[in-house]
Structure formats: structure tokens, C-alpha cells
Design an enzyme around this catalytic site. Structure first.
Site, short mmCIF file in Angstrom:
data_model
loop_
_atom_site.label_atom_id
_atom_site.label_comp_id
_atom_site.label_asym_id
_atom_site.label_seq_id
_atom_site.Cartn_x
_atom_site.Cartn_y
_atom_site.Cartn_z
N ASP A 1 -8.23 -39.62 23.61
CA ASP A 1 -8.08 -38.71 24.45
C ASP A 1 -7.41 -38.91 25.46
OD1 ASP A 1 -9.56 -36.36 25.58
OD2 ASP A 1 -10.27 -38.14 26.75
N ASP B 1 -7.80 -44.33 27.03
CA ASP B 1 -8.58 -45.35 26.21
C ASP B 1 -8.22 -44.86 24.71
OD1 ASP B 1 -9.77 -42.75 25.72
OD2 ASP B 1 -11.26 -43.16 27.44
N TYR C 1 -17.32 -35.61 28.85
CA TYR C 1 -17.21 -34.22 28.45
C TYR C 1 -18.45 -33.58 28.15
CZ TYR C 1 -12.18 -35.47 28.16
OH TYR C 1 -10.92 -36.10 28.41
N GLU D 1 -4.75 -40.88 35.36
CA GLU D 1 -4.94 -40.85 33.97
C GLU D 1 -4.48 -39.44 33.22
OE1 GLU D 1 -8.25 -42.27 30.75
OE2 GLU D 1 -9.03 -41.48 32.77
#
Length: 617
Positions: A162, A165, A321, A568
Site C-alpha cells: 500500500d 510498509d 482505511y 509517505e
């Protein structure tokens, strides 16, 4: 015996002394020379001159044929002359200065597009293809599914990580694939002009191949989906090895990666159905694969309708999420399935007023008009407005489609700087998430929708749209999209590009495990990689094309690896970036592909509305 002399004198003929014919022919010289003044025919000439000697012709033997030497010389001469002439012309052409007509250099949007697609190569999980072109990535997580005895899904290798990570979340991954597919359907000509059509299709297929593994795609009815692979829960000081506690390369993961299944997940299933349905249009030339995707989409959507519930309730996904509802995914998934199949039952569902009401289509709210991995309503409204603009289906769909179209127009108005629906930073970045962190993922989605809607209007020969009493040109929408993407690419107060590898000044401390650990053949354990997480040095590996989370509401940005709210990147964010970049790239006169999205839709013959009720006095 006397006769008349034809030349005037008497002629005495002595019969006894007459000569023979042969003697006379030999004595022709005795005749008066005047007799020769008459023209003689060929026979007479032959009598007088005898046989003529003809000149002997000369020939050349070429082996296969024999030709006259004269013709041979003439032919060879012509060939030599032609060769000399051709050589002379060639010499002139080479000596004359050349004026080359080069194609114009690619614009910034095209250059950024090529880089943004590279991010997906860096996020691939499983056994990588040879042409992946990310030198610091390798095969990873080849035991996904097999390492968890509690799941029935034993082959979950593949798909995409995703973000920074190694977790594979189906929910945002499916949304990213839907956005990529939508952009290909609308702008395949622009992808082709940029030389990226095959690349983006490979990117989509890598994801859809994985999604087909996360449920029983050959069945008509299912009762579960693998929603997530990996775990990131570090609450309560947990120290169990997982994908957030450990800072290691994906290639070095050796801890157990759990599989999260869901049995009541309408939002996830409908979003996955949208991803597979939209991809089936992208791959319509591959009939077998396209039909496989359509079948999977049907199965998923049926499951989403039968087993109502939010996928994130009580799961690890809620921390990262969390889904706020599934009604918007019902409209979104049904719209894509209608375009993929032409089955009017999906269109009827997508235009059901009750579902639209539950999805929030008729009211505002602070996040109204913001397309994201959680809220697809705005995207669905734009998608269905397209049908009204180009197909005009009429009754019984016209009323709700007109509502969607009007709402889309209002949302486009809210993006313009002359209105105050959303704040802007001093540098001009629209605050679609009202100052909360990670703003860029919402900005790129809005830029894509604005450009797309302006292209819809242009394709429908409509110069603009109304915001209240005021009429605005489609150029205003495109300008909004350009200013936002230009901000992301470097036209901001910090003069920093938020797309890694684009320009000279971009984030060097991206929050990403694989990019932050050098490729030195050393395998680090969970804590062993922390020194790279906490290091102040720049990443040893450049994750080209990654769009980071973005600046704060004051245009401030901290290029630090430890703060994921700044540095990120995510799949969903980069998918929106790719879509916006391709829409803005290349020749402005090259608009959308009007027909491909409707390729499975049958001819529409509007049903006449029912007659009015009988009049009563």
C-alpha cells in the site's frame, strides 16, 4: 523489216542476226544513257545492279540472350549516365543544410507521468517480472496465504504494497486500479502518445490478477473475501513482528503475515467489483480475460448486495482505511458494471433515488465533492453525468441523471477560487481535507475530475457551465487543475516538487522501508532496520515517481522519514496523480475517447413516460 525507233530514227531488225535475251542483257551498256533517266522499280534495279552486299551486324553474347552491340553500348551508357546523375544528386542532398522537423519536447505533465507510473513498479509484491526496472527491489512475500493456516486462500502472492510498509489493503488498492482504468479508457490516445499505454495496462493487470485470487472468482456466489494481507497493529506497545513494528525490506520479511477475511463487506466487495469491471473495458481486446474480469465483478457485486456491512468494522483496517459507508460504492460499482456489461439492472440500481439519498447525493457537508478511497460519490456522479451528456437515455433515468449532472456542476463550481467552499494555502493549494494531514491525494483526484468534466463538455460541444447565474468557460476548470498539479510539481512557496525524481528539489527522506535501506546483501531483523528509519541521511534508493503525502495548511513541509504525514506515498494517491497528469498531458486538442466506455452498452430507446392521470374537475 523496219520498225520505229522510239528515240526518233528508223530501226532495222535483222531476224537472222538477232541476239538472244542473254546477249542483250550483257550488252545493256550499248543503250543510250538517256534511257537510264527513268525511275526503275526494284526488279529492274536488281537486273541492272545485281545482288547488293549487306553489312554484317555485330552482336554481343550475354549468355542468356544475344543483343546487338550497338544496343548493348547504348544501354550501358544510359546506366552509367543514370548512376552518375544519381550520385551527383545524392552529393547535393548531403551537402545542402538540413532543416529537421523535430517533435516538440514532452511537457512537464508527460515527463511527470512517466515517473509517476514507476512508483507502482516499486510497490509490486511477489515474483517480479524481468522488466520491472527498479534495481533495489526483488521477489518478496512468496508465502502470502500459505503462512496463515486459518484462511482458505492459500495463494495470495502478488498485488501491491500500500505505502511505505508491506501491507496489502484491498480497499485502497482496488480504488487505485479503478482510477487507473478510468484514465486509460478516457485517455488511451494520450497514454500512447507518451509511450506509456503498455506500461499502465501492465500495472493494472498486475493488480487485477491479484484481486482475482482474493475470492473464488470462478463461482457465481461467494461468502468471503480476503480483505488484507499483513498486519500493522502496534497499539498498546505490542512488539510482535508485523509490517509496522518491523523496519525491513519486503524481500527480507520472514515473519508470519496474517490474512484478514471478511464475510460482510459491501463497501470492499463493490469497490473490487468496480476495479474488475473498469479493467474489463481496458482489456476488451483480450476477450477471455475481459470476460473473466466481468464474471468476477458480477460475483463480487452480488456478494456486496447480499451480505450488507462495512468491511473495516472490528478489523485492523479500521486504523488505516476505515470505511464510513457502502452506499457510495453501490452507485460506483453498479455504474461500472453497467458500462462493462450493458445490463440495465445495474443502471437501474445506480440511479435508484433511495441509494443516492443514503450516499449523501442530495446534501452538502464539509467533505461533499471530495473524491477519495473512502468516498466515491463524486466520481460516480461524474461518471453518470457522462451518460446524460452523450446518450440522453431519457425516462426513467433522466430525473436522477439530471440531479447527478447538476450536483457535478455545483462541485466543479466549488473547486474554483472565486468561491469559498474550500480554503487555499497562501501558495494556492486547495484544502479539500480542511487542513488535515496528507492533502495531495485529494487534490490530484479533484484535478482529474475537473479536467475530465471540462473534456466531457468540450466533446458535447458545450463551451462551459453555470455556477448560479454566472457562466464559466471550460478553460477555467482546466486552469484550476493546472495550478494544482503545477503546485505539486514545484510551483509552490518552497520551490519543491512533491513527486520524487521530478525536478532538482524533491523529498529525499521518503517514509518507505525499501527505499531507506541500502541494497547491501545484509538481512536486518525487525529492530535492526530502525537505524535506517531514524537516520537523518537521505534514502540510499530513489523511489522514482512517488508522490508524498504533502505540505501542511501553511505550505510547510518537513522532509523527515519519521513523519509519514509529510513523506509517505500511497497507491491511491499516486493513481490519482497519474490520472490527472495524463488528462493534462500532450496535445490539448486530443480529448476523451467518447465511445470506448459505451462499447458494451446497447442502443438506448427511451421509454415514454406514463400518461398523466385522468383529469378530474
Amino acid at each position: 523489216m523496219y520498225g520505229r525507233d522510239p528515240w526518233g530514227g528508223p530501226l532495222e531488225i535483222h531476224t537472222a542476226d538477232s541476239a538472244t535475251d542473254d546477249d542483250r542483257s550483257r550488252n545493256l551498256q550499248d543503250f543510250d544513257r538517256a534511257a537510264m533517266s527513268r525511275s526503275l522499280d526494284e526488279t529492274q534495279q536488281s537486273w541492272l545492279l545485281g545482288p547488293t552486299e549487306q553489312k554484317k551486324k555485330k552482336y554481343v553474347d550475354l549468355g542468356c540472350i544475344i543483343v546487338s552491340r550497338k544496343i548493348f553500348k547504348w544501354t550501358v551508357g544510359c546506366i552509367i549516365a543514370a548512376a552518375l546523375l544519381a550520385g551527383f544528386i545524392t552529393m547535393i542532398v548531403k551537402l545542402v543544410p538540413k532543416h529537421k522537423h523535430h517533435n516538440p519536447p514532452p511537457d512537464n505533465y508527460t515527463l511527470a507521468l512517466r515517473k509517476a507510473l514507476m512508483f507502482f513498479n516499486a510497490q509490486k509484491s511477489g515474483k517480479l517480472p524481468k522488466h520491472n526496472n527498479v534495481s533495489w527491489r526483488g521477489n518478496s512475500c512468496l508465502q502470502d496465504g500459505k503462512s496463515d493456516d486459518s484462511t482458505m486462500f492459500k495463494n495470495l502472492v502478488g498485488g501491491y504494497y500500500d505505502a511505505g510498509d508491506a501491507i496489502k489493503f484491498n480497499f485502497p488498492q482496488s480504488f487505485a486500479l479503478t482510477m487507473l482504468s478510468w484514465s486509460v479508457i478516457e485517455y488511451s490516445a494520450k497514454y500512447e502518445a507518451a509511450g506509456e499505454l503498455a506500461h499502465v495496462k501492465d500495472t493494472i493487470k498486475w493488480g487485477t490478477d491479484y484481486l482475482l485470487k482474493t475470492f473464488n472468482s470462478s463461482a457465481d456466489t461467494i461468502d468471503r473475501i480476503a480483505a488484507q494481507v499483513g498486519n500493522g497493529d502496534t497499539s498498546g506497545g505490542a512488539t510482535e513482528p508485523n509490517d509496522h513494528y518491523c523496519w525491513v525490506r519486503p524481500e527480507d520479511i520472514d515473519y508470519t503475515r496474517p490474512v484478514t477475511e471478511c464475510h460482510s463487506c459491501s463497501d470492499l466487495a463493490a469497490e473490487m467489483a468496480a476495479a474488475l469491471a473498469s479493467a474489463s473495458i481496458v482489456f476488451k481486446d483480450n476477450k477471455a480475460y475481459s470476460q473473466k474480469l466481468v464474471h468476477g465483478a458480477r460475483t463480487l457485486f452480488k456478494f456486496s448486495r447480499d451480505q450488507r456491512g462495512r468491511y473495516s468494522v472490528g478489523s485492523d483496517s479500521a486504523k488505516f482505511y476505515n470505511s464510513t459507508g457502502y452506499w457510495d460504492e453501490f452507485i460506483w460499482g453498479a455504474a461500472w458494471l453497467y458500462y462493462a456489461t450493458g445490463n440495465s439492472s445495474y443502471l437501474q440500481l445506480a440511479t435508484t433515488p433511495g441509494i443516492a439519498k443514503h450516499a449523501g447525493a442530495f446534501w452538502g457537508g464539509p467533505d461533499y465533492g471530495v473524491l477519495s478511497w473512502d468516498n466515491k460519490l463524486t466520481g460516480a456522479q461524474v461518471l453518470l453525468s457522462r451518460m446524460r451528456l452523450f446518450l440522453s437515455p431519457g425516462y426513467p433515468y433522466e430525473e436522477i441523471l439530471r440531479t447527478f449532472h447538476n450536483q457535478t456542476s455545483i462541485i466543479m463550481c466549488s473547486y474554483l477560487p472565486i468561491f469559498t467552499s474550500f480554503n487555499r494555502t497562501k501558495g494556492g493549494l486547495i484544502q479539500l481535507n480542511h487542513g488535515r494531514p496528507q492533502p495531495l491525494q485529494y487534490v490530484v483526484n479533484a484535478a482529474f475530475l475537473a479536467t475530465l468534466f471540462s473534456d466531457y463538455l468540450a466533446a458535447a460541444d458545450t463551451p462551459g457551465w453555470y455556477c448560479g447565474p454566472n457562466f464559466y468557460s471550460t478553460d477555467v476548470l482546466r486552469k484550476f487543475a493546472e495550478t494544482q498539479i503545477d503546485y505539486i510539481l514545484g510551483k509552490n512557496p518552497r520551490k519543491m516538487s512533491y513527486v520524487v525524481g521530478f525536478g532538482n528539489h524533491y523529498p529525499k527522506h521518503v517514509h518507505h522501508r525499501g527505499a531507506s535501506i541500502p541494497k547491501n546483501k545484509v538481512k536486518y531483523n525487525c529492530k535492526g532496520g530502525w537505524k535506517y528509519r531514524d537516520s537523518s541521511k537521505a534514502n540510499p534508493n530513489t523511489i522514482v515517481g512517488a508522490m508524498v503525502a504533502g505540505p501542511d495548511k501553511h505550505d510547510g513541509f518537513r522532509d523527515v522519514r519519521s513523519n509519514y504525514n509529510y513523506t509517505e506515498p500511497t497507491l491511491a494517491g499516486n493513481a490519482g496523480l497519474v490520472a490527472a497528469l495524463v488528462a493534462l498531458s500532450g496535445d490539448r486538442d486530443v480529448g476523451i475517447d467518447k465511445n470506448t466506455l459505451f462499447s458494451a452498452v446497447p442502443p438506448m430507446f427511451p421509454t415514454p413516460p406514463p400518461p398523466p392521470a385522468p383529469w378530474k374537475p
